[in-house]
Design an enzyme around this catalytic site. Structure first.
Site, PDB file in Angstrom:
ATOM      1  N   THR A 294     -38.920  13.862 -27.581  1.00  0.00           N
ATOM      2  CA  THR A 294     -38.665  14.169 -28.991  1.00  0.00           C
ATOM      3  C   THR A 294     -39.208  13.059 -29.864  1.00  0.00           C
ATOM      4  O   THR A 294     -39.025  11.885 -29.553  1.00  0.00           O
ATOM      5  CB  THR A 294     -37.147  14.215 -29.253  1.00  0.00           C
ATOM      6  OG1 THR A 294     -36.593  15.219 -28.437  1.00  0.00           O
ATOM      7  CG2 THR A 294     -36.833  14.477 -30.716  1.00  0.00           C
TER       8      THR A 294
ATOM      9  N   ARG B 191     -32.328  28.146 -26.186  1.00  0.00           N
ATOM     10  CA  ARG B 191     -31.710  26.835 -25.890  1.00  0.00           C
ATOM     11  C   ARG B 191     -32.026  25.848 -27.028  1.00  0.00           C
ATOM     12  O   ARG B 191     -33.149  25.731 -27.472  1.00  0.00           O
ATOM     13  CB  ARG B 191     -32.254  26.300 -24.572  1.00  0.00           C
ATOM     14  CG  ARG B 191     -31.696  24.932 -24.148  1.00  0.00           C
ATOM     15  CD  ARG B 191     -32.623  23.803 -24.508  1.00  0.00           C
ATOM     16  NE  ARG B 191     -32.166  22.503 -24.014  1.00  0.00           N
ATOM     17  CZ  ARG B 191     -32.647  21.339 -24.418  1.00  0.00           C
ATOM     18  NH1 ARG B 191     -33.588  21.308 -25.344  1.00  0.00           N
ATOM     19  NH2 ARG B 191     -32.193  20.213 -23.946  1.00  0.00           N
ATOM     20  N   VAL B 192     -31.005  25.162 -27.499  1.00  0.00           N
ATOM     21  CA  VAL B 192     -31.191  24.136 -28.522  1.00  0.00           C
ATOM     22  C   VAL B 192     -30.648  22.827 -27.950  1.00  0.00           C
ATOM     23  O   VAL B 192     -29.566  22.806 -27.361  1.00  0.00           O
ATOM     24  CB  VAL B 192     -30.443  24.523 -29.827  1.00  0.00           C
ATOM     25  CG1 VAL B 192     -30.497  23.386 -30.831  1.00  0.00           C
ATOM     26  CG2 VAL B 192     -31.062  25.785 -30.440  1.00  0.00           C
TER      27      VAL B 192
HETATM   28  N1  GLY Z   1     -33.920  15.633 -26.538  1.00  0.00           N
HETATM   29  C1  GLY Z   1     -34.645  16.827 -26.680  1.00  0.00           C
HETATM   30  C2  GLY Z   1     -34.042  17.984 -26.034  1.00  0.00           C
HETATM   31  O1  GLY Z   1     -33.267  17.850 -25.103  1.00  0.00           O
HETATM   32  O2  GLY Z   1     -34.331  19.074 -26.457  1.00  0.00           O
END
Ligand code: GLY
Length: 324
Positions: free
Chosen positions: A152, A180-181
């Site tokens: 990210t 999915r988030v």
């Molecule tokens: N840290 C990014 C995710 O797990 O989507």
């Protein structure tokens, strides 16, 4: 004082752009949106924006968030498809009175109505990654499992007026389930900022980062008087230990933070995490972080060789293994 810090090497070009804005007295809001958009637009970063790796149905679903540390305005999108710059949609949502966090079709309807630029975010290169992965899994008669890199882009910015902002953008886990988030658009987990204290942002396994509300935790430690470096180390060490004790293992946890004076910190429980930072007195640079050891994290400036190798690897031609 002004400054900006970001997760991963991929952020440095955007960060440099953002620094130009901050140096001229521009706002931390403009700087962070510009900087993250630049990362979203670069096709070779396979975990953010255009070129991001798809979910298990070969669709790119993007998460992004923006926070203003003075007004505490917060906006986010989750699982949004085919918009060029999710960070801009998140920033726009942050000034709504309500409905600040939209996901899926609702987020897309909002973005369309507001005139945000559409773009097919799945690249030919990302399709090759996907097909190679499916091919490999079929050969091994394995189930689809998420790819182990979750890079990210997260940033914290401080401008000359004392405004601090934070932002994130990601395509999340490769081969994730549709819908999915992760942590990146979740306030307190993927990012948090308070202009009276400082801000933090995280990258790694979202499912684990959310269990510690790690960005809010870092800002809380800074509020208690810990330096950004101490706050990052404490938060990562604590969550890593808790996850290992209660669940037997901890996913990747990496964080960066900056306080209202431009002091910064970083910590990670993996080898090879990188970050980029710029301040009024320091040119933009990339650093490589060692895994946290006895509660301390050390980092060093990336060598020229490392930097060249990074870009060469990202842009190297991909073999279509699935055709063989
Ligand atoms: N840290 C990014 C995710 O797990 O989507």
């Amino acid at each position: 004082m002004w400054g900006m810090i970001a997760t991963w090497r991929m952020a440095v070009e955007g960060l440099t752009e953002g620094a130009n804005t901050l140096e001229k007295g521009g706002s931390a809001e403009e700087a962070i949106v510009k900087a993250i958009s630049e990362v979203e637009d670069f096709p070779y970063y396979k975990s953010v924006g255009y070129g991001g790796l798809p979910n298990e149905e070969m669709e790119v679903e993007l998460d992004a968030a923006y926070m203003n540390g003075t007004t505490l305005d917060f906006g986010a999108v989750g699982a949004v498809k085919d918009f060029k710059n999710p960070i801009k949609i998140a920033r726009r949502l942050s000034v709504e009175k309500a409905n600040n966090f939209l996901v899926g079709v609702g987020a897309e309807k909002f973005a369309h109505k507001e005139g945000f630029e559409r773009k097919t975010m799945l690249t030919d290169r990302a399709k090759i990654h996907y097909k190679n992965r499916v091919h490999k899994l079929n050969q091994q008669e394995n189930e689809l499992t998420p790819y182990s890199g979750h890079d990210t882009v997260g940033m914290v910015a401080l401008d000359q007026q004392g405004l601090m902002t934070a932002g994130t953008s990601t395509s999340g886990l490769f081969m994730k389930k549709p819908g999915r988030v992760g942590d990146s658009p979740v306030i307190g987990s993927g990012l948090y900022v308070d202009s009276e204290i400082g801000g933090a942002t995280a990258t790694g396994l979202g499912e684990d980062l959310m269990k510690g509300m790690v960005s809010y935790e870092i800002v809380s430690f800074m509020r208690e008087g810990f330096s950004p470096q101490e706050a990052c180390e404490k938060a990562v060490a604590k969550l890593d230990q808790k996850l290992k004790e209660r669940r037997g293992k901890a996913g990747d946890l990496s964080v960066v933070a900056m306080d209202k004076k431009g002091n910064y910190g970083v910590a990670s429980n993996i080898e090879g995490f990188s970050f980029a930072v710029v301040t009024e007195t320091k040119a933009p640079k990339v650093y490589i972080v060692d895994k946290i050891k006895e509660g301390k994290c050390h980092y060093e400036k990336a060598t020229q060789e490392w930097l060249e190798n990074y870009m060469a690897t990202r842009t190297a031609p991909l073999e279509e293994e699935w055709k063989k």
